[in-house]
Enzyme design. Structure first.
Site, PDB file in Angstrom:
ATOM      1  N   GLY A  75       0.696  -1.274  -0.042  1.00 41.80           N
ATOM      2  CA  GLY A  75       0.005   0.003   0.062  1.00 41.80           C
ATOM      3  C   GLY A  75       0.870   1.190   0.050  1.00 41.80           C
ATOM      4  O   GLY A  75       0.087   2.495  -0.001  1.00 41.80           O
ATOM      5  N   CYS A  81      -6.471  -8.804  -2.309  1.00 39.12           N
ATOM      6  CA  CYS A  81      -5.698  -7.427  -1.999  1.00 39.12           C
ATOM      7  C   CYS A  81      -6.321  -6.173  -2.850  1.00 39.12           C
ATOM      8  O   CYS A  81      -6.337  -6.325  -3.918  1.00 39.12           O
ATOM      9  CB  CYS A  81      -4.285  -7.455  -2.313  1.00 39.12           C
ATOM     10  N   CYS A 129      -9.647  -2.877   2.379  1.00 40.80           N
ATOM     11  CA  CYS A 129      -8.329  -3.538   2.583  1.00 40.80           C
ATOM     12  C   CYS A 129      -8.780  -4.970   3.337  1.00 40.80           C
ATOM     13  O   CYS A 129      -9.386  -5.101   4.094  1.00 40.80           O
ATOM     14  CB  CYS A 129      -7.373  -2.899   3.554  1.00 40.80           C
TER      15      CYS A 129
HETATM   16  N1  DGL Z   1      -4.521  -6.443   2.330  1.00 41.62           N
HETATM   17  C1  DGL Z   1      -4.082  -5.662   1.387  1.00 41.62           C
HETATM   18  C2  DGL Z   1      -5.182  -4.839   0.758  1.00 41.62           C
HETATM   19  O1  DGL Z   1      -6.248  -5.366   0.606  1.00 41.62           O
HETATM   20  C3  DGL Z   1      -3.167  -5.040   1.902  1.00 41.62           C
HETATM   21  C4  DGL Z   1      -2.199  -3.937   0.974  1.00 41.62           C
HETATM   22  C5  DGL Z   1      -0.646  -3.813   1.433  1.00 41.62           C
HETATM   23  O2  DGL Z   1       0.053  -4.740   1.423  1.00 41.62           O
HETATM   24  O3  DGL Z   1      -0.679  -2.654   1.765  1.00 41.62           O
HETATM   25  O4  DGL Z   1      -5.108  -3.684   0.152  1.00 41.62           O
END
Ligand code: DGL
Length: 269
Positions: free
Chosen positions: A40, A70, A194
């Site tokens: 992110g 993600c 997220c």
């Molecule tokens: N679970 C990821 C998402 O839905 C996390 C993203 C990241 O690695 O910052 O955005």
């Protein structure tokens, strides 16, 4: 064939768990790119390249259908992959569209023109990269008219969760929700954009108040995948669930077990 479920790290486990609960016989291979998490805070080109590499790794496991569990990778990479890169026999599906279909009360895959919906003020919580793409706003505008969205980039939250620092994560939820409420005091709905955040759903709900409907992706994505597999049975196959990581398998297994509160064993990808 097994379905691939991919995330930068642990967050996609919330989607995998919901998929495996909804489709208990379906074979699944989970891949976490923990070595490169969080995504992110990376630039779009890096996120695209890392996502492409991960999808290719899942092809090696026989996963012709990959769920990009993600939001950051879904927002940045899915459309570009579908339009410019994906071979004809492969599919990637993001986690954004089913969520927006749920918020706008649509049937899965309903692509009819935008219309008025009940919800008028929506709060979006997501990573800085996801917020910067404005993908959520764009997809929502294709489906609904007259909805205000206020987005809060939740810097630091994924790092805290990957490090299993729940105390810090909860404090960050309080401050990110407070920041959003200063700009939109009365949201009717909040979207956890997220896949890490559902673990903190109760904290978001408490900070927002009970009158706000909080949407998270696990069960929504699982429901829409189940519908997709009825229409595309060639991608379904019975079997177990395997977990792979680009990081240190032992450390990631320990972190995943704490994250979900149940034992999860990862192997090296
Ligand atoms: N679970 C990821 C998402 O839905 C996390 C993203 C990241 O690695 O910052 O955005």
């Amino acid at each position: 064939m097994p379905i691939g479920v991919f995330d930068s790290g642990l967050g996609g486990l919330t989607v995998q768990q919901a998929i495996s609960a909804r489709l208990p016989d379906q074979a699944v291979v989970y891949l976490g790119d923990n070595k490169h998490a969080p995504y992110g805070v990376r630039d779009h080109e890096q996120i695209y390249q890392l996502t492409q590499t991960a999808v290719e790794r899942l092809w090696q496991e026989g996963c012709d259908l990959v769920i990009i569990a993600c939001n950051t990778a879904s927002a940045v990479a899915v459309k570009r992959m579908q339009e410019t890169w994906l071979p004809k026999d492969k599919r990637v599906l993001g986690v954004f569209v089913p969520l927006i279909e749920a918020v706008t009360e649509r049937q899965w895959g309903d692509n009819s023109p935008p219309r008025e919906v009940d919800v008028k003020q929506v709060a979006l919580f997501a990573t800085p990269a996801t917020v910067a793409t404005r993908a959520f706003q764009r997809e929502l505008a294709f489906r609904a008219i007259g909805v205000d969205i206020e987005a809060q980039p939740c810097g630091g939250l994924v790092d805290a969760m990957e490090d299993n620092d729940l105390e810090l994560a909860e404090a960050l939820v309080q401050s990110h929700v407070a920041a959003l409420l200063r700009r939109m005091p009365n949201p009717q709905a909040a979207v956890l954009g997220c896949t890490h955040y559902p673990i903190l759903k109760n904290s978001f709900q408490a900070a927002l108040g009970d009158h706000v409907e909080v949407y998270s992706q696990g069960s929504i994505v699982a429901e829409s995948l189940s519908d997709y597999l009825v229409r595309h049975p060639e991608f379904a196959e019975s079997g177990g669930v395997r977990f792979m990581t680009t990081g240190d398998a032992k450390k990631v297994s320990t972190a995943a077990t704490r994250f979900l509160g149940k034992q999860i064993v990862f192997n090296s990808a």
